[in-house]
Design a protein around this motif. Structure first.
Motif, PDB file in Angstrom:
ATOM      1  N   LEU A 118       0.851  -1.189   0.000  1.00  0.00           N
ATOM      2  CA  LEU A 118       0.000   0.000   0.000  1.00  0.00           C
ATOM      3  C   LEU A 118       0.885   1.237   0.000  1.00  0.00           C
ATOM      4  CD1 LEU A 118      -2.973   1.065   0.467  1.00  0.00           C
ATOM      5  CD2 LEU A 118      -2.448   0.971   2.922  1.00  0.00           C
ATOM      6  N   ALA A 119       0.619   2.161  -0.930  1.00  0.00           N
ATOM      7  CA  ALA A 119       1.314   3.448  -0.959  1.00  0.00           C
ATOM      8  C   ALA A 119       0.268   4.552  -0.846  1.00  0.00           C
ATOM      9  CB  ALA A 119       2.127   3.601  -2.239  1.00  0.00           C
ATOM     10  N   LEU A 120       0.467   5.457   0.101  1.00  0.00           N
ATOM     11  CA  LEU A 120      -0.494   6.517   0.393  1.00  0.00           C
ATOM     12  C   LEU A 120       0.207   7.855   0.217  1.00  0.00           C
ATOM     13  CD1 LEU A 120      -1.960   4.988   3.692  1.00  0.00           C
ATOM     14  CD2 LEU A 120      -2.914   4.795   1.385  1.00  0.00           C
ATOM     15  N   GLY A 121      -0.255   8.660  -0.732  1.00  0.00           N
ATOM     16  CA  GLY A 121       0.403   9.917  -1.034  1.00  0.00           C
ATOM     17  C   GLY A 121      -0.450  11.132  -0.743  1.00  0.00           C
ATOM     18  N   CYS A 122       0.130  12.159  -0.157  1.00  0.00           N
ATOM     19  CA  CYS A 122      -0.494  13.465   0.104  1.00  0.00           C
ATOM     20  C   CYS A 122      -1.916  13.327   0.620  1.00  0.00           C
ATOM     21  CB  CYS A 122      -0.435  14.366  -1.131  1.00  0.00           C
ATOM     22  SG  CYS A 122      -1.155  13.731  -2.664  1.00  0.00           S
ATOM     23  N   THR A 123      -2.084  12.469   1.626  1.00  0.00           N
ATOM     24  CA  THR A 123      -3.429  12.168   2.108  1.00  0.00           C
ATOM     25  C   THR A 123      -3.493  12.279   3.620  1.00  0.00           C
ATOM     26  OG1 THR A 123      -5.291  10.638   1.808  1.00  0.00           O
ATOM     27  CG2 THR A 123      -3.126   9.644   2.218  1.00  0.00           C
ATOM     28  N   SER A 124      -4.576  11.802   4.216  1.00  0.00           N
ATOM     29  CA  SER A 124      -4.870  12.102   5.619  1.00  0.00           C
ATOM     30  C   SER A 124      -5.724  11.006   6.240  1.00  0.00           C
ATOM     31  CB  SER A 124      -5.616  13.443   5.689  1.00  0.00           C
ATOM     32  OG  SER A 124      -6.250  13.652   6.923  1.00  0.00           O
ATOM     33  N   ASN A 220       0.379  15.539   8.158  1.00  0.00           N
ATOM     34  CA  ASN A 220      -0.550  14.423   7.965  1.00  0.00           C
ATOM     35  C   ASN A 220       0.194  13.119   7.724  1.00  0.00           C
ATOM     36  OD1 ASN A 220      -3.300  15.315   8.221  1.00  0.00           O
ATOM     37  ND2 ASN A 220      -3.025  16.522   6.354  1.00  0.00           N
ATOM     38  N   ALA A 221       1.382  13.212   7.139  1.00  0.00           N
ATOM     39  CA  ALA A 221       2.129  11.994   6.817  1.00  0.00           C
ATOM     40  C   ALA A 221       2.495  11.218   8.069  1.00  0.00           C
ATOM     41  CB  ALA A 221       3.378  12.348   6.010  1.00  0.00           C
ATOM     42  N   VAL A 222       3.051  11.898   9.051  1.00  0.00           N
ATOM     43  CA  VAL A 222       3.474  11.192  10.263  1.00  0.00           C
ATOM     44  C   VAL A 222       2.273  10.764  11.103  1.00  0.00           C
ATOM     45  CG1 VAL A 222       3.806  13.263  11.708  1.00  0.00           C
ATOM     46  CG2 VAL A 222       5.178  11.203  12.115  1.00  0.00           C
ATOM     47  N   ILE A 223       1.200  11.579  11.099  1.00  0.00           N
ATOM     48  CA  ILE A 223      -0.022  11.174  11.797  1.00  0.00           C
ATOM     49  C   ILE A 223      -0.542   9.865  11.215  1.00  0.00           C
ATOM     50  CG2 ILE A 223      -2.442  11.780  12.222  1.00  0.00           C
ATOM     51  CD1 ILE A 223      -1.527  14.741  12.200  1.00  0.00           C
ATOM     52  N   LEU A 224      -0.567   9.791   9.891  1.00  0.00           N
ATOM     53  CA  LEU A 224      -1.045   8.591   9.197  1.00  0.00           C
ATOM     54  C   LEU A 224      -0.130   7.402   9.474  1.00  0.00           C
ATOM     55  CD1 LEU A 224      -3.133   7.542   7.094  1.00  0.00           C
ATOM     56  CD2 LEU A 224      -1.604   8.384   5.310  1.00  0.00           C
ATOM     57  N   ALA A 225       1.175   7.617   9.314  1.00  0.00           N
ATOM     58  CA  ALA A 225       2.125   6.511   9.480  1.00  0.00           C
ATOM     59  C   ALA A 225       2.137   5.978  10.908  1.00  0.00           C
ATOM     60  CB  ALA A 225       3.519   6.971   9.076  1.00  0.00           C
ATOM     61  N   ASN A 226       1.928   6.851  11.874  1.00  0.00           N
ATOM     62  CA  ASN A 226       1.930   6.404  13.269  1.00  0.00           C
ATOM     63  C   ASN A 226       0.739   5.531  13.613  1.00  0.00           C
ATOM     64  OD1 ASN A 226       4.340   7.635  13.910  1.00  0.00           O
ATOM     65  ND2 ASN A 226       3.401   9.455  14.819  1.00  0.00           N
ATOM     66  N   ARG A 227      -0.310   5.586  12.792  1.00  0.00           N
ATOM     67  CA  ARG A 227      -1.495   4.763  13.039  1.00  0.00           C
ATOM     68  C   ARG A 227      -1.439   3.415  12.327  1.00  0.00           C
ATOM     69  NH1 ARG A 227      -4.346   4.802  17.063  1.00  0.00           N
ATOM     70  NH2 ARG A 227      -6.237   4.173  15.964  1.00  0.00           N
ATOM     71  N   ILE A 228      -0.546   3.262  11.361  1.00  0.00           N
ATOM     72  CA  ILE A 228      -0.467   2.031  10.573  1.00  0.00           C
ATOM     73  C   ILE A 228       0.759   1.249  11.001  1.00  0.00           C
ATOM     74  CG2 ILE A 228      -0.237   1.057   8.257  1.00  0.00           C
ATOM     75  CD1 ILE A 228      -1.631   3.541   7.175  1.00  0.00           C
ATOM     76  N   PRO A 229       0.591   0.030  11.485  1.00  0.00           N
ATOM     77  CA  PRO A 229       1.739  -0.741  11.975  1.00  0.00           C
ATOM     78  C   PRO A 229       2.841  -0.880  10.929  1.00  0.00           C
ATOM     79  CG  PRO A 229      -0.322  -1.794  12.620  1.00  0.00           C
ATOM     80  CD  PRO A 229      -0.689  -0.685  11.671  1.00  0.00           C
ATOM     81  N   GLY A 230       4.053  -0.479  11.300  1.00  0.00           N
ATOM     82  CA  GLY A 230       5.213  -0.672  10.438  1.00  0.00           C
ATOM     83  C   GLY A 230       5.322   0.262   9.257  1.00  0.00           C
ATOM     84  N   ALA A 231       4.455   1.260   9.150  1.00  0.00           N
ATOM     85  CA  ALA A 231       4.471   2.144   7.979  1.00  0.00           C
ATOM     86  C   ALA A 231       5.768   2.947   7.911  1.00  0.00           C
ATOM     87  CB  ALA A 231       3.279   3.081   8.004  1.00  0.00           C
ATOM     88  N   GLU A 232       6.220   3.184   6.673  1.00  0.00           N
ATOM     89  CA  GLU A 232       7.399   4.003   6.405  1.00  0.00           C
ATOM     90  C   GLU A 232       6.958   5.328   5.786  1.00  0.00           C
ATOM     91  OE1 GLU A 232      10.178   1.858   3.966  1.00  0.00           O
ATOM     92  OE2 GLU A 232       9.731  -0.058   4.963  1.00  0.00           O
ATOM     93  N   VAL A 233       7.763   6.372   5.970  1.00  0.00           N
ATOM     94  CA  VAL A 233       7.457   7.687   5.417  1.00  0.00           C
ATOM     95  C   VAL A 233       8.575   8.137   4.494  1.00  0.00           C
ATOM     96  CG1 VAL A 233       6.942  10.105   5.916  1.00  0.00           C
ATOM     97  CG2 VAL A 233       6.149   8.323   7.484  1.00  0.00           C
ATOM     98  N   HIS A 234       8.174   8.674   3.338  1.00  0.00           N
ATOM     99  CA  HIS A 234       9.132   9.247   2.380  1.00  0.00           C
ATOM    100  C   HIS A 234       8.686  10.673   2.078  1.00  0.00           C
ATOM    101  CE1 HIS A 234      12.117   8.800  -0.979  1.00  0.00           C
ATOM    102  NE2 HIS A 234      11.468   9.879  -1.361  1.00  0.00           N
ATOM    103  N   TYR A 235       9.512  11.642   2.435  1.00  0.00           N
ATOM    104  CA  TYR A 235       9.200  13.043   2.187  1.00  0.00           C
ATOM    105  C   TYR A 235       9.838  13.499   0.879  1.00  0.00           C
ATOM    106  CZ  TYR A 235       7.661  13.327   7.054  1.00  0.00           C
ATOM    107  OH  TYR A 235       7.000  13.132   8.251  1.00  0.00           O
ATOM    108  N   LEU A 236       9.101  14.306   0.119  1.00  0.00           N
ATOM    109  CA  LEU A 236       9.605  14.898  -1.112  1.00  0.00           C
ATOM    110  C   LEU A 236       9.911  16.367  -0.815  1.00  0.00           C
ATOM    111  CD1 LEU A 236       9.565  12.794  -3.462  1.00  0.00           C
ATOM    112  CD2 LEU A 236       7.634  12.441  -1.885  1.00  0.00           C
ATOM    113  N   GLU A 237      11.178  16.695  -0.678  1.00  0.00           N
ATOM    114  CA  GLU A 237      11.571  18.025  -0.250  1.00  0.00           C
ATOM    115  C   GLU A 237      11.154  19.099  -1.265  1.00  0.00           C
ATOM    116  OE1 GLU A 237      12.811  19.181   2.546  1.00  0.00           O
ATOM    117  OE2 GLU A 237      12.797  17.172   3.463  1.00  0.00           O
ATOM    118  N   GLY A 238      10.447  20.107  -0.765  1.00  0.00           N
ATOM    119  CA  GLY A 238      10.049  21.231  -1.592  1.00  0.00           C
ATOM    120  C   GLY A 238       8.853  20.985  -2.485  1.00  0.00           C
ATOM    121  N   ALA A 239       8.293  19.783  -2.453  1.00  0.00           N
ATOM    122  CA  ALA A 239       7.178  19.453  -3.343  1.00  0.00           C
ATOM    123  C   ALA A 239       5.845  19.871  -2.741  1.00  0.00           C
ATOM    124  CB  ALA A 239       7.162  17.955  -3.646  1.00  0.00           C
TER     125      ALA A 239
END
Length: 265
Positions: A118-124, A220-239
């Motif tokens: 599962l990949a979740l982008g720019c969401t909440s 929203n990214a870290v809020i989301l990832a903290n609720r999903i077991p084992g989720a990873e976060v990838h930030y796109l700088e300046g995007a």
């Protein structure tokens, strides 16, 4: 392209979809009030390694636009399952951005056996725990001038530098749809709240977000990832919100690498 058909949803509405490429199946889910053309600039990145499935949500594009149907992100998830059933696909990777990320969450929650990675982008997560755009942004998008609202939306999607080099047309600004369907999509996206059940997600999950996203604030990214077991976060700088286009190489590469690391059994 391997198919360009329609499938009947549970309430007999016709949902338009396309399947492209070959390999492990991957569903790409677009943003609110948008069609499958949301992915036109980047879809080819995934087709070399995956059978890529895109669709028009109820109310958009070539799909039916009934006034009296249920419009919710959870319903849109059931329509994705109808498409997978039609294609004979037991399990697929899912990559959703913006409202599509909300739909993707419900796919992973309600149909865990149908989702690979599962990949979740720019969401909440939505609800009271999700961070919303500032009031001035909402006002800018709702102003009476269609052209001014469009320019405000472009500014939320892309940096001015990228717009100067890529003058459009853009597939992320919403498609033509009746007003009742547009309002229903807004209600559907705003009504999303997965906070209480996100810990049920068993799919390996990658969360992506542009650091300069004002439409869906980056925290929203870290809020989301903290609720999903084992989720990873990838930030796109300046995007901004359409990070997947403006930083296409990095974003598509990150998703492809994640999918490759979590093949479908």
């Amino acid at each position: 392209m391997t198919s360009v058909p329609f499938v009947k949803s549970a309430d007999q509405a016709e949902i338009y979809y396309e399947a492209h490429g070959s390999g492990e199946p991957l569903v790409l889910l677009s943003g609110q009030a948008n069609t499958h053309h949301w992915w036109d600039r980047v879809r080819a990145d995934f087709e070399a390694e995956h059978q890529v499935i895109v669709l028009d949500y109820l109310g958009t594009g070539e799909s039916d636009k009934p006034a009296d149907a249920e419009y919710s992100v959870r319903r849109f998830a059931t329509d994705v399952i109808s498409v997978l059933d039609e294609l004979g696909i037991a399990r697929a990777h899912v990559y959703g951005t913006s409202m599509g990320g909300k739909v993707a969450q419900w796919l992973a929650i309600d149909y865990p056996d149908r989702v690979g990675a599962l990949a979740l982008g720019c969401t909440s997560v939505g609800g009271v725990h999700g961070l919303k755009a500032a009031p001035e942004i909402t006002r800018a998008l709702a102003q009476p001038s269609v052209e001014a609202a469009r320019e405000a939306l472009i500014d939320l999607m892309y940096s001015p530098e990228w717009v100067r080099e890529h003058p459009g047309p853009y597939g992320t600004l919403g498609g033509r749809m009746p007003s009742h369907a547009r309002r229903a999509h807004l209600r559907a996206s705003n009504g999303h709240d997965s906070w209480a059940v996100l810990d049920q997600v068993t799919a390996p999950t990658l969360v992506l977000h542009g650091t300069d996203d004002r439409f869906s604030p980056v925290d929203n990214a870290v809020i989301l990832a903290n609720r999903i077991p084992g989720a990873e976060v990838h930030y796109l700088e300046g995007a901004r919100h359409a990070y997947f286009e403006e930083q296409r190489e990095e974003a598509s590469g990150a998703v492809l690498d994640f999918l490759a690391a979590h093949p479908i059994d």
